[in-house]
Design a protein around this motif. Structure first.
Motif, PDB file in Angstrom:
ATOM      1  N   GLY A  21      -1.200  -9.537  -9.658  1.00 47.10           N
ATOM      2  CA  GLY A  21      -2.053 -10.224  -8.707  1.00 47.10           C
ATOM      3  C   GLY A  21      -3.276  -9.382  -8.402  1.00 47.10           C
ATOM      4  N   SER A  22      -4.309 -10.016  -7.861  1.00 43.07           N
ATOM      5  CA  SER A  22      -5.524  -9.290  -7.517  1.00 43.07           C
ATOM      6  C   SER A  22      -6.235 -10.005  -6.385  1.00 43.07           C
ATOM      7  N   GLY A  23      -7.069  -9.256  -5.691  1.00 45.00           N
ATOM      8  CA  GLY A  23      -7.834  -9.810  -4.588  1.00 45.00           C
ATOM      9  C   GLY A  23      -9.033  -8.938  -4.326  1.00 45.00           C
ATOM     10  N   GLY A  24      -9.683  -9.194  -3.197  1.00 43.68           N
ATOM     11  CA  GLY A  24     -10.883  -8.459  -2.885  1.00 43.68           C
ATOM     12  C   GLY A  24     -10.657  -6.988  -2.621  1.00 43.68           C
ATOM     13  N   MET A  25      -9.441  -6.625  -2.182  1.00 44.31           N
ATOM     14  CA  MET A  25      -9.181  -5.246  -1.803  1.00 44.31           C
ATOM     15  C   MET A  25      -8.496  -4.438  -2.896  1.00 44.31           C
ATOM     16  N   GLY A  26      -7.872  -5.110  -3.869  1.00 47.12           N
ATOM     17  CA  GLY A  26      -7.174  -4.333  -4.875  1.00 47.12           C
ATOM     18  C   GLY A  26      -6.449  -5.178  -5.893  1.00 47.12           C
ATOM     19  N   GLU A  27      -5.694  -4.486  -6.722  1.00 49.27           N
ATOM     20  CA  GLU A  27      -4.902  -5.121  -7.777  1.00 49.27           C
ATOM     21  C   GLU A  27      -3.462  -4.661  -7.669  1.00 49.27           C
ATOM     22  N   VAL A  28      -2.546  -5.561  -7.995  1.00 48.60           N
ATOM     23  CA  VAL A  28      -1.123  -5.234  -7.992  1.00 48.60           C
ATOM     24  C   VAL A  28      -0.589  -5.387  -9.412  1.00 48.60           C
ATOM     25  N   TYR A  29       0.094  -4.368  -9.882  1.00 47.51           N
ATOM     26  CA  TYR A  29       0.655  -4.382 -11.226  1.00 47.51           C
ATOM     27  C   TYR A  29       2.178  -4.268 -11.168  1.00 47.51           C
ATOM     28  N   ARG A  30       2.817  -4.906 -12.105  1.00 42.64           N
ATOM     29  CA  ARG A  30       4.215  -4.595 -12.379  1.00 42.64           C
ATOM     30  C   ARG A  30       4.194  -3.389 -13.302  1.00 42.64           C
ATOM     31  N   ALA A  31       4.921  -2.347 -12.914  1.00 38.04           N
ATOM     32  CA  ALA A  31       4.848  -1.092 -13.651  1.00 38.04           C
ATOM     33  C   ALA A  31       6.231  -0.503 -13.860  1.00 38.04           C
ATOM     34  N   LEU A  32       6.355   0.309 -14.876  1.00 35.96           N
ATOM     35  CA  LEU A  32       7.594   1.017 -15.186  1.00 35.96           C
ATOM     36  C   LEU A  32       7.512   2.422 -14.628  1.00 35.96           C
ATOM     37  N   ASP A  33       8.494   2.765 -13.803  1.00 37.78           N
ATOM     38  CA  ASP A  33       8.597   4.134 -13.308  1.00 37.78           C
ATOM     39  C   ASP A  33       9.309   4.963 -14.375  1.00 37.78           C
ATOM     40  N   ARG A  34       8.585   5.821 -15.052  1.00 34.85           N
ATOM     41  CA  ARG A  34       9.164   6.589 -16.141  1.00 34.85           C
ATOM     42  C   ARG A  34      10.178   7.624 -15.668  1.00 34.85           C
ATOM     43  N   VAL A  35      10.133   7.942 -14.397  1.00 36.84           N
ATOM     44  CA  VAL A  35      11.086   8.915 -13.858  1.00 36.84           C
ATOM     45  C   VAL A  35      12.463   8.286 -13.658  1.00 36.84           C
ATOM     46  N   GLY A  81     -12.845  -0.296  -4.168  1.00 33.37           N
ATOM     47  CA  GLY A  81     -13.903  -0.075  -3.197  1.00 33.37           C
ATOM     48  C   GLY A  81     -13.696   1.187  -2.388  1.00 33.37           C
ATOM     49  N   ALA A  82     -14.279   1.191  -1.201  1.00 34.43           N
ATOM     50  CA  ALA A  82     -14.230   2.362  -0.334  1.00 34.43           C
ATOM     51  C   ALA A  82     -14.347   1.901   1.108  1.00 34.43           C
ATOM     52  N   GLY A  83     -14.268   2.843   2.022  1.00 37.95           N
ATOM     53  CA  GLY A  83     -14.464   2.518   3.425  1.00 37.95           C
ATOM     54  C   GLY A  83     -13.164   2.387   4.199  1.00 37.95           C
ATOM     55  N   VAL A  84     -13.240   1.611   5.304  1.00 41.34           N
ATOM     56  CA  VAL A  84     -12.124   1.571   6.240  1.00 41.34           C
ATOM     57  C   VAL A  84     -10.880   0.937   5.628  1.00 41.34           C
ATOM     58  N   HIS A  85     -11.029  -0.039   4.715  1.00 39.16           N
ATOM     59  CA  HIS A  85      -9.839  -0.660   4.151  1.00 39.16           C
ATOM     60  C   HIS A  85      -9.089   0.309   3.237  1.00 39.16           C
ATOM     61  N   VAL A  86      -9.802   1.278   2.639  1.00 35.98           N
ATOM     62  CA  VAL A  86      -9.125   2.310   1.858  1.00 35.98           C
ATOM     63  C   VAL A  86      -8.337   3.228   2.786  1.00 35.98           C
ATOM     64  N   ALA A  87      -8.926   3.545   3.929  1.00 35.13           N
ATOM     65  CA  ALA A  87      -8.231   4.374   4.904  1.00 35.13           C
ATOM     66  C   ALA A  87      -6.974   3.677   5.408  1.00 35.13           C
ATOM     67  N   ARG A  88      -7.061   2.355   5.626  1.00 39.26           N
ATOM     68  CA  ARG A  88      -5.872   1.612   6.055  1.00 39.26           C
ATOM     69  C   ARG A  88      -4.812   1.613   4.960  1.00 39.26           C
ATOM     70  N   PHE A  89      -5.239   1.476   3.722  1.00 37.58           N
ATOM     71  CA  PHE A  89      -4.311   1.503   2.594  1.00 37.58           C
ATOM     72  C   PHE A  89      -3.586   2.845   2.544  1.00 37.58           C
TER      73      PHE A  89
END
Length: 239
Positions: free
Chosen positions: A18-32, A44-52
């Motif tokens: 999925g994706s949106g204005g603030m970021g992207e979500v991936y299904r990923a394999l944890d190799r560990v 992007g950058a700014g306050v929404h990155v700080a919230r993330f």
């Protein structure tokens, strides 16, 4: 970011979920661990990155079966913030409610499970501040396996606010009166309890308790309106 990339030397991107204005979500394999995770990469950058970044820290401190599990967080090689969480299969409560309201027993089960998870967060002085059906995920579609998502606008009770007083974050239909009135600087766990009550009302009745043509109309009902009687809308609900 592309499928096949490895983030943090650990997470192999398998597919864009999925994706949106603030970021992207991936299904990923944890190799560990060899398990599948949901890996969110902020844009992007700014306050929404700080919230993330703050959400990542909050989740790393919480361990409860009713809260989505933190796996890892950090920065990609390009400097973007990322957060890896357990991969969940199922649906959120908002999608479940589209098909119809819950039974009294289901509502009680969901309420107890969600309240237990909130109690864990509150014990660690975190207030969610945006509890709503879309932030309650039913693992495998099971009410008893509800998990709270999205602590992105949560704030520790002793933390410096990241928004100006009077600037509202959250979802209006589930805001506590103090949240609608003064913003977020004075919120306590009671705001989450109010929001959970709104969610449970919706589970029983099949519609939100506070509705209006626009946001000011909804906030006015929260501040000054009378809450409808559940039994007037669904008589079989016990007093």
């Amino acid at each position: 970011m592309r499928v096949g990339d490895v983030v943090g030397g650990r997470f192999e991107l398998l597919a864009l979920a999925g994706s949106g204005g603030m970021g992207e979500v991936y299904r990923a394999l944890d190799r560990v661990t060899g398990t599948t995770v949901a890996l969110t990469v902020v844009l992007g950058a700014g306050v929404h990155v700080a919230r993330f970044d703050r959400e990542a820290r909050f989740l790393s401190e919480l361990s409860h079966p009713g809260i989505v599990r933190h796996v890892a967080h950090g920065r990609t090689s390009s400097g973007r913030s990322y957060l890896a969480m357990e991969w969940l299969e199922g649906e959120d409560l908002s999608r479940r409610l589209v098909r119809g309201r819950l039974t009294v027993e289901e509502t009680l089960t969901l309420g107890v499970k969600a309240a237990e998870a909130l109690a864990e967060a509150h014990a660690r002085e975190n207030v969610h501040r945006d509890l709503k059906p879309s932030n309650l995920f039913l693992v495998d579609g099971q009410i008893e396996q509800v998990k709270i998502l999205d602590f992105g606008i949560a704030r520790r009770l002793d933390a410096t606010p990241m928004t100006l007083t009077g600037v509202a974050l959250g979802t209006p239909a589930y805001m506590a009166p103090e949240q609608a009135r003064v913003g977020y600087s004075a919120l306590t766990p009671r705001a989450d309890v109010f929001a959970l009550g709104c969610v449970l009302f919706e589970c029983l009745v099949g519609a939100p308790v506070f509705v209006g043509e626009n946001i000011p109309a909804i906030l006015a009902k929260i501040l000054f309106g009378e809450v409808p009687s559940i039994r007037s809308l669904r008589p079989e609900v016990p007093a």
